[in-house]
Design an enzyme around this catalytic site. Structure first.
Site, mmCIF file in Angstrom:
data_model
loop_
_atom_site.group_PDB
_atom_site.id
_atom_site.type_symbol
_atom_site.label_atom_id
_atom_site.label_comp_id
_atom_site.label_asym_id
_atom_site.label_seq_id
_atom_site.Cartn_x
_atom_site.Cartn_y
_atom_site.Cartn_z
ATOM 1 N N GLY A 179 0.929 -1.484 -8.204
ATOM 2 C CA GLY A 179 -0.241 -0.682 -7.924
ATOM 3 C C GLY A 179 0.002 0.471 -6.974
ATOM 4 O O GLY A 179 -0.937 1.114 -6.548
ATOM 5 N N CYS A 180 1.228 0.775 -6.607
ATOM 6 C CA CYS A 180 1.495 1.845 -5.638
ATOM 7 C C CYS A 180 2.381 2.884 -6.278
ATOM 8 O O CYS A 180 3.372 2.552 -6.906
ATOM 9 C CB CYS A 180 2.159 1.278 -4.386
ATOM 10 S SG CYS A 180 2.588 2.543 -3.190
#
Length: 281
Positions: free
Chosen positions: A121-122
Site C-alpha cells: 500500500g505504499c
C-alpha cells in the site's frame, strides 16, 4: 521485448497467490479448527541491467506483467519496446525479476538515485528527498473515449466481483480492471498492494499492445496519488475507484486532464473532476 498479440492467451501464473494456514475460528462460545486461505505476500526484487533497483512486497503471480507495468508507470523506461528481456525467478519465499532495458533508460535510472523499499500500500518508501517525487503529470491528449459514464460505471461495479477469484478465496487483495467504454471488464489483476495490481494490469496491456486511451481503469481500492500518477503517465483518460480519492490524487488528475471518479457502487458515483469532459456516446 516481444509483445503478445491481443489474441494470445494470458500466461497462467505459476503460483495461485494464496496459501493454506491453520486457524481456529471462534463464533460465540464455540471454537473450530480450520484451514484458511490467506493471500501470499513476498519480497520481489526488480533488477535492471544487473542492478537491483527496488524490492516490492507483492503477491507472487503475474510477475512479468507486474515488472513491465512498474517499469512503465514509474518512468523507468519510455515504452515497452525499451524492455528487451524479462526473466522471472520464483523461490519459496521471494522472487526476482531481471530485465534488460535500453541503455539510455538505464543511464537515466542511475541518475535518479532511487533506492526504494516497497511496502504493502505504499508508493514512495525509500525516496531520498521530496524533490524526487514526480507530481507533475504530462497533459493527456484530448479524450477520444466516448462513454455513457453512469451506465459504464454501473456495469463495471456490478461485474468486478466476478473477476476477483483471489479476493473470493482470501478476502485480502485489491483488484485493478481494464474496462471497455461500455464498462465491460476485459482484464483484471489482483494483488495485496493496490498499486501492484495496477502495475500488473498496465504491464499486461502493454504486452498485448492495447491502446490505453481507448478504455478505463476500475479499482477496488481508494484512489491514492500514486494510482492517479501511474494512470496519467499511461494516458488513461478515466480512473474509477470503489472508495474515496485523496486530495493529491484529485490534483494530479486535474493537472493531467484525466477524469477521476470515486465511490462507484451500483448506480452511484462521485465525480471529482467535473471540469474534465469525456465525449458521450
Amino acid at each position: 521485448m516481444v509483445a503478445m498479440s491481443a489474441e494470445q492467451e494470458t500466461p497462467i501464473s505459476p503460483r495461485a497467490g494464496f496459501a493454506g494456514c491453520a486457524i481456529v475460528r471462534h463464533r460465540g462460545a464455540s471454537s473450530t479448527p480450520a484451514i484458511d486461505s490467506v493471500a501470499e505476500e513476498i519480497p520481489v526484487a526488480l533488477v535492471f541491467n544487473g542492478i537491483s533497483h527496488v524490492v516490492m512486497m507483492a503477491t507472487p503471480r503475474d510477475l512479468e506483467a507486474f515488472a513491465v507495468g512498474f517499469a512503465l508507470t514509474e518512468g523507468v523506461v519510455a515504452s515497452a519496446a525499451d524492455i528487451f528481456d524479462c526473466e522471472v525467478s520464483l523461490g519459496d519465499n521471494s522472487a526476482e525479476v531481471a530485465m534488460t532495458i535500453a541503455q539510455q533508460d538505464f543511464m537515466r535510472l542511475k541518475q535518479r538515485r532511487r533506492a526504494l523499499s516497497g511496502r504493502t500500500g505504499c508508493g514512495v518508501c525509500g525516496i531520498e528527498s521530496l524533490e524526487l517525487l514526480d507530481l507533475q503529470p504530462e497533459p493527456l491528449p484530448p479524450a477520444r473515449l466516448q462513454i455513457d459514464l453512469p451506465a459504464a460505471l454501473a456495469r463495471a461495479a456490478a461485474g468486478l466481483r466476478s473477476h476477483q477469484a483471489l479476493m473470493e478465496q482470501t478476502g485480502g487483495v485489491h483488484a485493478a480492471a481494464w474496462c471497455a467504454p461500455d464498462g465491460t471488464i476485459v482484464h483484471a489483476f489482483e494483488d495485496v498492494g493496490r498499486h501492484n495490481g495496477l502495475d500488473k494490469l498496465i504491464g499486461h496491456l502493454a504486452l498485448h499492445n492495447v491502446d490505453m486511451r481507448g478504455g478505463f481503469v476500475f479499482l477496488s481500492s481508494r484512489g491514492s496519488y500514486e494510482l492517479a500518477r501511474k494512470a496519467a503517465r499511461m494516458q488513461i483518460p478515466l480512473l474509477a475507484t470503489i472508495s474515496a480519492p485523496s486530495t493529491l490524487a484529485i490534483r494530479i488528475a486535474g493537472q493531467a486532464g484525466m477524469k477521476l471518479v470515486g465511490f462507484c457502487r451500483h448506480d452511484t458515483f462521485v465525480d471529482y473532476t467535473p471540469e474534465i469532459m469525456l465525449p458521450t456516446i
